[in-house]
Design a protein around this motif. Structure first.
Motif, PDB file in Angstrom:
ATOM      1  N   MET A 239       0.845  -1.189   0.000  1.00  0.00           N
ATOM      2  CA  MET A 239       0.000   0.000   0.000  1.00  0.00           C
ATOM      3  C   MET A 239       0.879   1.237   0.000  1.00  0.00           C
ATOM      4  O   MET A 239       2.074   1.173   0.299  1.00  0.00           O
ATOM      5  N   GLY A 240       0.284   2.376  -0.367  1.00  0.00           N
ATOM      6  CA  GLY A 240       1.075   3.590  -0.424  1.00  0.00           C
ATOM      7  C   GLY A 240       0.233   4.846  -0.378  1.00  0.00           C
ATOM      8  O   GLY A 240      -1.007   4.794  -0.453  1.00  0.00           O
ATOM      9  N   THR A 241       0.920   5.977  -0.256  1.00  0.00           N
ATOM     10  CA  THR A 241       0.267   7.289  -0.280  1.00  0.00           C
ATOM     11  C   THR A 241       1.106   8.239  -1.121  1.00  0.00           C
ATOM     12  O   THR A 241       2.300   8.010  -1.347  1.00  0.00           O
ATOM     13  N   VAL A 282      -3.338  -3.606  -1.491  1.00  0.00           N
ATOM     14  CA  VAL A 282      -4.223  -3.170  -0.398  1.00  0.00           C
ATOM     15  C   VAL A 282      -4.939  -1.891  -0.815  1.00  0.00           C
ATOM     16  O   VAL A 282      -6.157  -1.868  -0.955  1.00  0.00           O
ATOM     17  N   ASP A 283      -4.179  -0.814  -1.057  1.00  0.00           N
ATOM     18  CA  ASP A 283      -4.778   0.444  -1.528  1.00  0.00           C
ATOM     19  C   ASP A 283      -3.696   1.495  -1.645  1.00  0.00           C
ATOM     20  O   ASP A 283      -2.589   1.342  -1.116  1.00  0.00           O
ATOM     21  N   VAL A 284      -4.007   2.581  -2.351  1.00  0.00           N
ATOM     22  CA  VAL A 284      -3.168   3.779  -2.363  1.00  0.00           C
ATOM     23  C   VAL A 284      -4.071   4.968  -2.059  1.00  0.00           C
ATOM     24  O   VAL A 284      -5.220   5.012  -2.506  1.00  0.00           O
ATOM     25  N   LEU A 285      -3.554   5.918  -1.281  1.00  0.00           N
ATOM     26  CA  LEU A 285      -4.356   7.040  -0.809  1.00  0.00           C
ATOM     27  C   LEU A 285      -3.660   8.361  -1.101  1.00  0.00           C
ATOM     28  O   LEU A 285      -2.432   8.446  -1.087  1.00  0.00           O
ATOM     29  N   VAL A 286      -4.451   9.389  -1.361  1.00  0.00           N
ATOM     30  CA  VAL A 286      -3.908  10.745  -1.472  1.00  0.00           C
ATOM     31  C   VAL A 286      -3.712  11.281  -0.061  1.00  0.00           C
ATOM     32  O   VAL A 286      -4.656  11.336   0.724  1.00  0.00           O
ATOM     33  N   SER A 287      -2.475  11.647   0.261  1.00  0.00           N
ATOM     34  CA  SER A 287      -2.179  12.081   1.624  1.00  0.00           C
ATOM     35  C   SER A 287      -0.934  12.946   1.661  1.00  0.00           C
ATOM     36  O   SER A 287       0.012  12.732   0.893  1.00  0.00           O
ATOM     37  N   ASP A 288      -0.937  13.924   2.545  1.00  0.00           N
ATOM     38  CA  ASP A 288       0.222  14.774   2.812  1.00  0.00           C
ATOM     39  C   ASP A 288       1.043  14.097   3.903  1.00  0.00           C
ATOM     40  O   ASP A 288       0.592  13.966   5.047  1.00  0.00           O
TER      41      ASP A 288
END
Length: 468
Positions: A239-241, A282-288
């Motif tokens: 997973m990542g951001t 798993v997922d990737v999310l937009v995040s600071d």
């Protein structure tokens, strides 16, 4: 250890400075002790080592992307005459154990490093091993047994000696995993970006992170997901951001010259699907990253990342405003938060704090960090009391700058009180120095090329006039 056996680790001469860290990491992962030869040199294309048994060698090769193959060592010498004596003695001493080997189909591969020899010379070297009691048939395509004869003529292409520095003879045991590099080539990958990581370096990072089956691996600056692909190929959940919404959702301009617009199904998940690893996504999310979204209880087995340096990709964080402005947008309006520069030294300080908090004990953080060669000193590298630096390899960027692949291992839980790192201006000023000194270097290079072109024209005109 009851008994040790001698082996040859034969490497591809690519990303030389990273092979030591990879082998040591894999030895740690599989709990394999290694004894190195007295004159061990990591830059040499083959290493002579002692390992507990064949299974230990197979375990190393099962993951290594630096290794071409591993051989069982039968003989080693710095003399072309003595190598035959050494091999002959080995055969006589172990004949009862080797008897069945000589009855199988075989091939002898001759390899010379840093010196080209003709096919006839290769055949001549093979025939010098006529004393081997071979009873099987020669099979050049698919032999049951493959012996390797390797001559090493050093690393200096401009000063090749008459006689080799080293000669080894051994029986092939197992190939490394270099085939996986081609399997995940960027040339055929569904979704890539301008900064997609080279497949071999991605796999080296996954190996140094000890990523394996059932692990949870995280990349906080995920980009187009190259590091997730590498970790997933070794069986890890990924997973990542990323702060870049457009990159994360494949809305940026295509990186390929032949592609004018991105395809609708381009995504990190599509990459994992392409390589048969979608079940590990798993997922990737937009995040600071400077403003963590994670629950304190979330824990990762590994964190693998390549943060932006502000050269090809901007270093950004969501801007913090001390005074709120009147709300002028409605519920139906799309809100894009404004961003500001993310200081590079602050980024690494946050990365180490985050890793100390969210890595499992024994888990690893693997990350690149840019440096100017004249400024570099290991003392200036980011530190944290809960993280121990276990590997440090260098890759050149230019004549004056490089980047280092650092691997930290979590050795203790962080205390409740904030723990400082040695954040410093040498890291913070990398971008400014790169453009300041880099531009000077490029300008000098352009002037040199212009002078060479002018000189070439003058010489061509002179030849035309004189007829020479």
């Amino acid at each position: 250890m009851a008994s040790w056996q001698k082996y040859v680790l034969f490497f591809a001469q690519e990303h030389v400075g990273f092979r030591g860290a990879e082998i040591k990491s894999l030895a740690h992962k599989f709990n394999i002790p290694i004894k190195y030869s007295a004159n061990h040199n990591e830059e040499q294309p083959f290493w002579l080592v002692d390992l507990p048994d064949d299974q230990s060698a197979r375990d190393l090769a099962s993951r290594s992307v630096s290794l071409r193959c591993i051989l069982q060592l039968w003989g080693h010498s710095d003399s072309t005459t003595n190598i035959h004596t050494v091999v002959h003695n080995y055969v006589n001493t172990n004949f009862n154990d080797l008897k069945s080997v000589f009855e199988k189909s075989f091939r002898i591969t001759v390899e010379t490093y840093n010196k080209h020899i003709t096919q006839k010379e290769k055949v001549d070297r093979i025939e010098t091993f006529g004393f081997l009691p071979l009873k099987g048939e020669v099979n050049l395509k698919d032999p049951e047994v493959n012996w390797w004869y390797i001559e090493y003529y050093g690393l200096d292409n401009n000063n090749v000696p008459e006689k080799p520095f080293d000669i080894v003879f051994g029986k092939w045991l197992v190939d490394g995993r270099r085939s996986i590099i081609k399997d995940i080539s960027l040339k055929t990958r569904k979704f890539i970006g301008n900064t997609s990581m080279d497949p071999q370096l991605s796999l080296l990072m996954a190996n140094q992170a000890l990523a394996g089956k059932g692990d949870l691996v995280f990349d906080p600056f995920v980009g187009s997901g190259s590091l997730l692909v590498a970790a997933a190929k070794f069986g890890a959940y990924v997973m990542g951001t990323d702060i870049d919404f457009l990159m994360l959702h494949a809305k940026t301009r295509p990186s390929r010259k032949s592609q004018s617009i991105r395809e609708k199904d381009e995504s990190i998940r599509a990459n994992l699907r392409q390589y048969g690893c979608e079940q590990l996504y798993v997922d990737v999310l937009v995040s600071d990253f400077s403003n963590s979204i994670w629950n304190r209880n979330i824990m990762f087995d590994s964190i693998i990342t390549d943060p932006p340096y502000g050269i090809r990709e901007a270093i950004e964080r969501v801007e913090r405003k001390e005074h709120s402005k009147p709300n002028t947008i409605t519920e139906n309006d799309v809100h894009y938060p404004s961003t500001s520069h993310y200081n590079l030294s602050d980024l690494y300080e946050n990365l180490l704090h985050f890793s100390a908090k969210h890595l499992k004990l024994g888990g690893r953080l693997v990350s690149w960090i840019p440096v100017f060669k004249n400024d570099y000193c290991e003392e200036y590298l980011p530190k944290h009391k809960s993280l121990q630096l276990v590997a440090n390899s260098e890759q050149d960027i230019s004549a004056i700058s490089s980047r280092r692949l650092l691997t930290w291992e979590k050795v203790s839980e962080p205390c409740d009180q904030p723990e400082g790192t040695n954040s410093n201006e040498i890291i913070a000023e990398f971008r400014n120095k790169f453009f300041t000194y880099g531009e000077d270097t490029r300008e000098e290079r352009r002037l040199k090329q212009a002078r060479l072109r002018a000189y070439g024209k003058e010489q061509a005109m002179l030849r035309k006039i004189t007829g020479l």
